[in-house]
Scaffold this motif. Structure first.
Motif, mmCIF file in Angstrom:
data_model
loop_
_atom_site.group_PDB
_atom_site.id
_atom_site.type_symbol
_atom_site.label_atom_id
_atom_site.label_comp_id
_atom_site.label_asym_id
_atom_site.label_seq_id
_atom_site.Cartn_x
_atom_site.Cartn_y
_atom_site.Cartn_z
ATOM 1 N N ALA A 59 2.884 -12.894 -6.577
ATOM 2 C CA ALA A 59 2.674 -11.954 -7.486
ATOM 3 C C ALA A 59 3.335 -10.553 -7.192
ATOM 4 O O ALA A 59 3.849 -10.245 -6.020
ATOM 5 N N THR A 60 3.825 -10.020 -8.253
ATOM 6 C CA THR A 60 4.450 -8.821 -8.470
ATOM 7 C C THR A 60 4.043 -7.727 -9.001
ATOM 8 O O THR A 60 3.424 -7.959 -10.391
ATOM 9 N N THR A 61 3.599 -6.667 -8.498
ATOM 10 C CA THR A 61 3.095 -5.301 -9.084
ATOM 11 C C THR A 61 3.799 -4.234 -8.780
ATOM 12 O O THR A 61 4.680 -4.078 -7.881
ATOM 13 N N SER A 62 3.618 -3.307 -9.622
ATOM 14 C CA SER A 62 4.185 -2.033 -9.332
ATOM 15 C C SER A 62 3.181 -0.788 -9.351
ATOM 16 O O SER A 62 2.502 -0.800 -10.102
ATOM 17 N N LEU A 63 3.372 -0.010 -8.278
ATOM 18 C CA LEU A 63 2.418 0.935 -8.135
ATOM 19 C C LEU A 63 3.101 2.288 -8.198
ATOM 20 O O LEU A 63 4.221 2.569 -7.668
ATOM 21 N N THR A 64 2.435 3.205 -8.876
ATOM 22 C CA THR A 64 3.255 4.442 -9.235
ATOM 23 C C THR A 64 2.360 5.790 -8.477
ATOM 24 O O THR A 64 0.972 5.737 -8.864
ATOM 25 N N VAL A 65 3.043 6.441 -7.720
ATOM 26 C CA VAL A 65 2.106 7.753 -7.255
ATOM 27 C C VAL A 65 2.569 9.044 -8.212
ATOM 28 O O VAL A 65 3.933 9.101 -8.373
ATOM 29 N N LEU A 66 1.795 9.718 -8.651
ATOM 30 C CA LEU A 66 2.314 10.997 -9.532
ATOM 31 C C LEU A 66 1.431 12.220 -8.965
ATOM 32 O O LEU A 66 0.404 12.083 -8.680
ATOM 33 N N ARG A 67 2.376 12.991 -8.665
ATOM 34 C CA ARG A 67 1.846 14.395 -7.926
ATOM 35 C C ARG A 67 2.523 15.446 -8.846
ATOM 36 O O ARG A 67 3.715 15.398 -9.080
ATOM 37 N N THR A 68 1.993 16.516 -9.288
ATOM 38 C CA THR A 68 2.237 17.748 -9.933
ATOM 39 C C THR A 68 1.682 18.998 -9.030
ATOM 40 O O THR A 68 0.683 18.969 -8.240
ATOM 41 N N ASN A 80 4.961 12.251 -1.322
ATOM 42 C CA ASN A 80 5.640 11.475 -0.037
ATOM 43 C C ASN A 80 4.173 10.973 0.850
ATOM 44 O O ASN A 80 4.260 10.241 1.373
ATOM 45 N N ALA A 81 3.598 11.945 0.877
ATOM 46 C CA ALA A 81 2.110 11.733 1.609
ATOM 47 C C ALA A 81 1.370 10.637 0.980
ATOM 48 O O ALA A 81 0.715 9.767 1.556
ATOM 49 N N ALA A 82 1.134 10.679 -0.288
ATOM 50 C CA ALA A 82 0.243 9.827 -1.038
ATOM 51 C C ALA A 82 1.249 8.423 -0.995
ATOM 52 O O ALA A 82 0.356 7.257 -0.654
ATOM 53 N N MET A 83 2.399 8.201 -1.050
ATOM 54 C CA MET A 83 3.171 6.999 -0.943
ATOM 55 C C MET A 83 3.136 6.467 0.543
ATOM 56 O O MET A 83 3.015 5.236 0.814
ATOM 57 N N ALA A 84 3.109 7.363 1.456
ATOM 58 C CA ALA A 84 3.031 6.749 2.892
ATOM 59 C C ALA A 84 1.742 6.130 2.888
ATOM 60 O O ALA A 84 1.517 4.918 3.704
ATOM 61 N N GLU A 85 0.515 6.837 2.336
ATOM 62 C CA GLU A 85 -0.709 6.029 2.541
ATOM 63 C C GLU A 85 -0.673 4.657 1.696
ATOM 64 O O GLU A 85 -1.258 3.692 2.277
ATOM 65 N N VAL A 86 -0.028 4.476 0.586
ATOM 66 C CA VAL A 86 -0.008 3.320 -0.101
ATOM 67 C C VAL A 86 0.601 2.272 0.690
ATOM 68 O O VAL A 86 0.290 1.270 0.736
ATOM 69 N N VAL A 87 1.766 2.695 1.229
ATOM 70 C CA VAL A 87 2.753 1.610 2.099
ATOM 71 C C VAL A 87 1.957 1.227 3.263
ATOM 72 O O VAL A 87 1.655 0.154 3.571
ATOM 73 N N GLY A 88 1.168 2.165 4.005
ATOM 74 C CA GLY A 88 0.323 1.775 5.230
ATOM 75 C C GLY A 88 -0.757 0.875 4.716
ATOM 76 O O GLY A 88 -1.029 -0.146 5.477
ATOM 77 N N ALA A 89 -1.399 1.127 3.653
ATOM 78 C CA ALA A 89 -2.338 0.205 3.030
ATOM 79 C C ALA A 89 -1.967 -1.177 2.679
ATOM 80 O O ALA A 89 -2.479 -2.352 3.143
ATOM 81 N N MET A 90 -0.786 -1.214 2.101
ATOM 82 C CA MET A 90 -0.131 -2.494 1.950
ATOM 83 C C MET A 90 0.260 -3.336 3.176
ATOM 84 O O MET A 90 -0.124 -4.493 3.301
ATOM 85 N N LYS A 91 0.765 -2.503 4.238
ATOM 86 C CA LYS A 91 1.158 -3.344 5.427
ATOM 87 C C LYS A 91 -0.209 -3.616 6.102
ATOM 88 O O LYS A 91 -0.393 -4.838 6.740
ATOM 89 N N THR A 92 -1.172 -2.926 6.053
ATOM 90 C CA THR A 92 -2.537 -3.354 6.786
ATOM 91 C C THR A 92 -3.078 -4.552 6.095
ATOM 92 O O THR A 92 -3.761 -5.418 6.704
ATOM 93 N N LEU A 93 -3.006 -4.775 4.788
ATOM 94 C CA LEU A 93 -3.544 -5.780 3.900
ATOM 95 C C LEU A 93 -2.790 -7.121 4.040
ATOM 96 O O LEU A 93 -2.675 -8.069 3.286
ATOM 97 N N GLY A 94 -1.712 -7.026 4.829
ATOM 98 C CA GLY A 94 -0.623 -8.420 5.151
ATOM 99 C C GLY A 94 0.473 -8.362 4.297
ATOM 100 O O GLY A 94 1.292 -9.459 4.440
ATOM 101 N N VAL A 95 0.882 -7.384 3.555
ATOM 102 C CA VAL A 95 2.370 -7.142 2.835
ATOM 103 C C VAL A 95 3.320 -7.011 3.544
ATOM 104 O O VAL A 95 3.250 -5.769 4.506
ATOM 105 N N GLU A 96 4.272 -7.874 3.701
ATOM 106 C CA GLU A 96 5.403 -7.620 4.897
ATOM 107 C C GLU A 96 6.581 -6.338 4.285
ATOM 108 O O GLU A 96 6.462 -6.406 2.978
ATOM 109 N N ARG A 140 2.614 -12.232 -1.478
ATOM 110 C CA ARG A 140 2.852 -13.773 -1.229
ATOM 111 C C ARG A 140 1.538 -14.424 -1.024
ATOM 112 O O ARG A 140 1.587 -15.730 -1.299
ATOM 113 N N ASP A 141 0.624 -13.724 -0.781
ATOM 114 C CA ASP A 141 -0.751 -14.527 -0.595
ATOM 115 C C ASP A 141 -1.646 -14.027 -1.864
ATOM 116 O O ASP A 141 -2.061 -13.029 -2.191
ATOM 117 N N ILE A 142 -1.721 -15.170 -2.766
ATOM 118 C CA ILE A 142 -2.377 -14.866 -4.247
ATOM 119 C C ILE A 142 -3.779 -14.591 -4.067
ATOM 120 O O ILE A 142 -4.362 -13.726 -4.754
#
Length: 156
Positions: A59-68, A80-96, A140-142
Motif C-alpha cells: 500500500a502507498t499513502t502520502s502524508l502531509t505536514v502543514l505548519r504556519t 521539521n519537528a512534526a515530520m520527525a515525529e511522523v517518520v519516527g512513528a512510521m519506523k516504530t510501526l515497522g516501516v523501513e 509492505r505489511d497490509i
C-alpha cells in the motif's frame, strides 16, 4: 455503363466523369492490391481487453505536514519537528527507511488582501508563511495499514 438522358440531366457531373474514358478504375482487384502490398511487411493486428485481479501486497499513502507561522524559520522548524515525529512513528510501526520518501516540499508566503471602505484594493499585507512537507510511505505489511494511518492522523 448506362448513360441515359434523365440520369445525365440530374447527375451530370457524376455520369460525365464516370463515362469518361480517361478516368481510372474506381476499384482495385484483390490481386492488384496484393501486388501493391508485396513489398510491405505482413502484419497481424489484434485488439483486446483483459482483467487481472490479485491480493494487494503493498500500500502507498502520502502524508502531509502543514505548519504556519509569522516567520518562514518558525514555520519550517515546526514542520521539521512534526515530520520527525511522523517518520519516527512510521519506523516504530515497522516501516523501513527505504519505504519513506519526501515527495513534496513547499514554503509559501501568506498574504491578506484588504479593500478600503471606498472600494479600493489595498496592497497585500504579509501575515506569515506556510510550510508543507509531504512524505510518501510504502507499506509492505497490509495488515498494518490501519494502525499506520491511525498513528499518522493522531500526530496531526
Amino acid at each position: 455503363m448506362i448513360c441515359r438522358h434523365a440520369l445525365f440531366r440530374f447527375a451530370a457531373p457524376f455520369v460525365v466523369f464516370g463515362c469518361s474514358p480517361l478516368a481510372g478504375p474506381a476499384f482495385v482487384s484483390a490481386a492488384e492490391a496484393q501486388e501493391v502490398r508485396a513489398g510491405e511487411p505482413r502484419q497481424i493486428i489484434v485488439t483486446g481487453v483483459g482483467e487481472a485481479s490479485g491480493t494487494p501486497d503493498i500500500a502507498t499513502t502520502s502524508l502531509t505536514v502543514l505548519r504556519t507561522s509569522a516567520t518562514a524559520r518558525a514555520a519550517l522548524d515546526g514542520a521539521n519537528a512534526a515530520m520527525a515525529e511522523v517518520v519516527g512513528a512510521m519506523k516504530t510501526l515497522g516501516v523501513e527507511a527505504r519505504d519513506l520518501q519526501t515527495s513534496g516540499f513547499q514554503i509559501a508566503p501568506q498574504y491578506r488582501y484588504d479593500t478600503s471602505s471606498n472600494g479600493n484594493q489595498q496592497p497585500p499585507t504579509l501575515i506569515g508563511y506556510e510550510v508543507r512537507n509531504t512524505l510518501t510511505v510504502r507499506i509492505r505489511d497490509i495488515a498494518a495499514v490501519g494502525a499506520i494511518l491511525d498513528r499518522a492522523v493522531s500526530l496531526g
